[in-house]
Design an enzyme around this catalytic site. Structure first.
Site, PDB file in Angstrom:
ATOM      1  N   TYR A 182     -56.831 -29.138 -73.125  1.00 44.26           N
ATOM      2  CA  TYR A 182     -55.251 -29.078 -73.108  1.00 44.26           C
ATOM      3  C   TYR A 182     -54.586 -28.661 -71.987  1.00 44.26           C
ATOM      4  O   TYR A 182     -55.274 -28.121 -71.276  1.00 44.26           O
ATOM      5  CB  TYR A 182     -54.823 -28.452 -74.586  1.00 44.26           C
ATOM      6  CG  TYR A 182     -54.872 -27.059 -74.504  1.00 44.26           C
ATOM      7  CD1 TYR A 182     -56.321 -26.384 -74.135  1.00 44.26           C
ATOM      8  CD2 TYR A 182     -53.715 -26.363 -74.412  1.00 44.26           C
ATOM      9  CE1 TYR A 182     -56.304 -24.953 -74.180  1.00 44.26           C
ATOM     10  CE2 TYR A 182     -53.627 -25.026 -74.156  1.00 44.26           C
ATOM     11  CZ  TYR A 182     -54.796 -24.368 -73.941  1.00 44.26           C
ATOM     12  OH  TYR A 182     -54.910 -22.881 -73.986  1.00 44.26           O
TER      13      TYR A 182
ATOM     14  N   LYS B  35     -59.952 -25.313 -69.419  1.00 45.39           N
ATOM     15  CA  LYS B  35     -58.835 -25.139 -70.482  1.00 45.39           C
ATOM     16  C   LYS B  35     -59.227 -25.713 -71.719  1.00 45.39           C
ATOM     17  O   LYS B  35     -58.719 -26.885 -72.118  1.00 45.39           O
ATOM     18  CB  LYS B  35     -57.361 -25.653 -69.745  1.00 45.39           C
ATOM     19  CG  LYS B  35     -56.417 -24.820 -70.575  1.00 45.39           C
ATOM     20  CD  LYS B  35     -54.963 -24.811 -69.826  1.00 45.39           C
ATOM     21  CE  LYS B  35     -53.892 -24.322 -70.435  1.00 45.39           C
ATOM     22  NZ  LYS B  35     -53.924 -23.035 -70.932  1.00 45.39           N
TER      23      LYS B  35
ATOM     24  N   GLU C 122     -58.557 -11.504 -67.501  1.00 44.73           N
ATOM     25  CA  GLU C 122     -57.230 -11.959 -67.786  1.00 44.73           C
ATOM     26  C   GLU C 122     -56.739 -11.668 -69.082  1.00 44.73           C
ATOM     27  O   GLU C 122     -57.525 -10.760 -69.885  1.00 44.73           O
ATOM     28  CB  GLU C 122     -57.505 -13.497 -67.590  1.00 44.73           C
ATOM     29  CG  GLU C 122     -58.246 -14.121 -68.624  1.00 44.73           C
ATOM     30  CD  GLU C 122     -58.454 -15.651 -68.545  1.00 44.73           C
ATOM     31  OE1 GLU C 122     -57.325 -16.313 -67.786  1.00 44.73           O
ATOM     32  OE2 GLU C 122     -59.498 -16.029 -68.945  1.00 44.73           O
TER      33      GLU C 122
ATOM     34  N   LEU D 294     -59.295 -18.582 -66.636  1.00 44.72           N
ATOM     35  CA  LEU D 294     -58.518 -19.780 -66.084  1.00 44.72           C
ATOM     36  C   LEU D 294     -57.746 -19.449 -64.684  1.00 44.72           C
ATOM     37  O   LEU D 294     -57.087 -18.740 -64.734  1.00 44.72           O
ATOM     38  CB  LEU D 294     -57.791 -20.194 -67.326  1.00 44.72           C
ATOM     39  CG  LEU D 294     -56.987 -21.389 -67.107  1.00 44.72           C
ATOM     40  CD1 LEU D 294     -58.115 -22.632 -67.284  1.00 44.72           C
ATOM     41  CD2 LEU D 294     -55.849 -21.769 -68.050  1.00 44.72           C
TER      42      LEU D 294
HETATM   43  N1  PDD Z   1     -52.336 -20.419 -71.651  1.00 49.59           N
HETATM   44  N2  PDD Z   1     -55.371 -17.812 -68.942  1.00 49.59           N
HETATM   45  C1  PDD Z   1     -55.648 -18.129 -70.274  1.00 49.59           C
HETATM   46  C2  PDD Z   1     -56.761 -17.752 -70.988  1.00 49.59           C
HETATM   47  C3  PDD Z   1     -54.597 -19.170 -70.441  1.00 49.59           C
HETATM   48  O1  PDD Z   1     -54.716 -19.522 -71.817  1.00 49.59           O
HETATM   49  C4  PDD Z   1     -53.458 -19.512 -69.642  1.00 49.59           C
HETATM   50  C5  PDD Z   1     -52.504 -20.190 -70.206  1.00 49.59           C
HETATM   51  C6  PDD Z   1     -53.663 -18.629 -68.485  1.00 49.59           C
HETATM   52  C7  PDD Z   1     -52.220 -18.969 -67.658  1.00 49.59           C
HETATM   53  O2  PDD Z   1     -52.410 -20.254 -66.998  1.00 49.59           O
HETATM   54  P1  PDD Z   1     -50.994 -21.268 -66.727  1.00 49.59           P
HETATM   55  O3  PDD Z   1     -50.221 -20.116 -65.838  1.00 49.59           O
HETATM   56  O4  PDD Z   1     -51.365 -22.496 -65.924  1.00 49.59           O
HETATM   57  O5  PDD Z   1     -50.215 -21.385 -67.893  1.00 49.59           O
HETATM   58  C8  PDD Z   1     -54.469 -17.900 -68.144  1.00 49.59           C
HETATM   59  C9  PDD Z   1     -51.482 -21.577 -72.271  1.00 49.59           C
HETATM   60  C10 PDD Z   1     -50.183 -21.377 -71.661  1.00 49.59           C
HETATM   61  C11 PDD Z   1     -51.591 -21.548 -73.634  1.00 49.59           C
HETATM   62  O6  PDD Z   1     -52.580 -21.504 -74.019  1.00 49.59           O
HETATM   63  O7  PDD Z   1     -50.574 -21.853 -74.530  1.00 49.59           O
END
Ligand code: PDD
Length: 295
Positions: free
Chosen positions: A31, A145, A177, A201
């Site tokens: 996703y 993701k 993270e 991620l």
């Molecule tokens: N989550 N690490 C994890 C495990 C994440 O699920 C996310 C983002 C990030 C940050 O990634 P980005 O900067 O590309 O949003 C890091 C999304 C927003 C979610 O699951 O809702």
């Protein structure tokens, strides 16, 4: 609300999702969450490229090109008149009777999408957040993701139950993270973050922050650090599409730095807002005083 499913834009009642969708049965899919500020997509290309990469890593071949995915994302924004919020896109391996191995026939993946109106978390951006460390018991492909978010869900719940806003994953004593974010620490004028490998991620917001740090001539070190080292950073923050650059003021109840959003963190927040033209035009970019106390 208009939803996207396999090439069509539909009302919710027209969304015909199968109980045999492998996303539902196995979490077998990927996703993306793409931010929209005042009707403008933000870093959509990078998100959609990552969606294609995540799908390829689990051997799903997406039925759309990057250009088509951008078109779908734009259509969803327009049809729902989404102002500030995000677009959610999901790809599953498709529909087939439940069996763990990939289906025999070439099942087309199921691609769905919708929009969510949600304001920027301005209060948290100003005041900062509390994190709780949680043992990272996820699988070892955190670079994908994936829809499988059980480890993330349990960690976030544990953090919330302790009155914190975000969980801080620790694996083998190393801070990895957040449950849905990347983390950064600042000490003696150096920005530290975990290397972009299979333990995290590689967030799109993380990449933006690394670009901003280079503009600021802030030295960056991408290396592992321990929970103890995280707690002794002068500044700490987490980043994500919705959380932007959120200062962290406590970890496990221990004060980080001065217990208020740090100076460099506030500078990065200011730069982050300044590179989103619609925020600047709408006067939403906060005048943050990089030297002053947190308000
Ligand atoms: N989550 N690490 C994890 C495990 C994440 O699920 C996310 C983002 C990030 C940050 O990634 P980005 O900067 O590309 O949003 C890091 C999304 C927003 C979610 O699951 O809702």
């Amino acid at each position: 609300m208009i939803f996207f499913k396999d090439g069509e834009y539909l009302q919710e009642e027209q969304m015909n999702l199968s109980i045999n969708d492998r996303g539902y049965a196995f979490g077998d899919g990927v996703y993306e969450v793409i931010k929209v500020y005042d009707g403008m997509l933000y870093t959509a290309n990078e998100h959609l490229e990552r969606l294609i990469e995540s799908a390829a890593k689990i051997k799903i071949s997406l039925p759309y090109t990057l250009e088509q995915l951008i078109e779908i994302t734009e259509e969803l924004q327009q049809k729902n008149e989404l102002s500030t919020g995000h677009i959610y896109l999901q790809v599953t391996r498709g529909v087939a009777p439940r069996a763990h191995q990939f289906p025999d026939q070439n099942m087309p993946p199921v691609v769905t999408g919708y929009t969510v109106e949600n304001p920027r978390p301005v209060e948290q951006l100003a005041a900062g957040a509390a994190m709780k460390s949680v043992e990272d018991m996820r699988w070892l492909r955190c670079d994908i993701k994936s829809l499988n978010l059980l480890g993330n869900v349990l960690a976030k719940q544990e953090a919330v139950e302790s009155g914190c806003q975000e969980a801080l994953f620790v694996r083998d004593g190393i801070v990895r993270e957040g449950s849905a974010s990347n983390v950064f620490g600042i000490k003696e004028g150096v920005l530290y973050t975990h290397p972009a490998n299979h333990f995290i991620l590689n967030g799109i917001t993380r990449r933006v922050v690394l670009r901003l740090a280079s503009e600021l001539s802030l030295p960056v070190v991408e290396k592992e650090f321990t929970l103890e080292e995280a707690c002794s950073m002068a500044e700490f923050f987490f980043t994500s599409t919705n959380a932007e650059i959120t200062p962290v003021v406590t970890i496990d109840g221990r004060t980080v730095g001065k217990g208020v959003p740090g100076m460099i963190t506030k500078q990065l927040q200011k730069m982050f807002e300044a590179q989103i033209p619609v925020l600047v035009a709408a006067g939403q970019a906060q005048e943050r005083d990089a030297n002053g106390p947190a308000s």
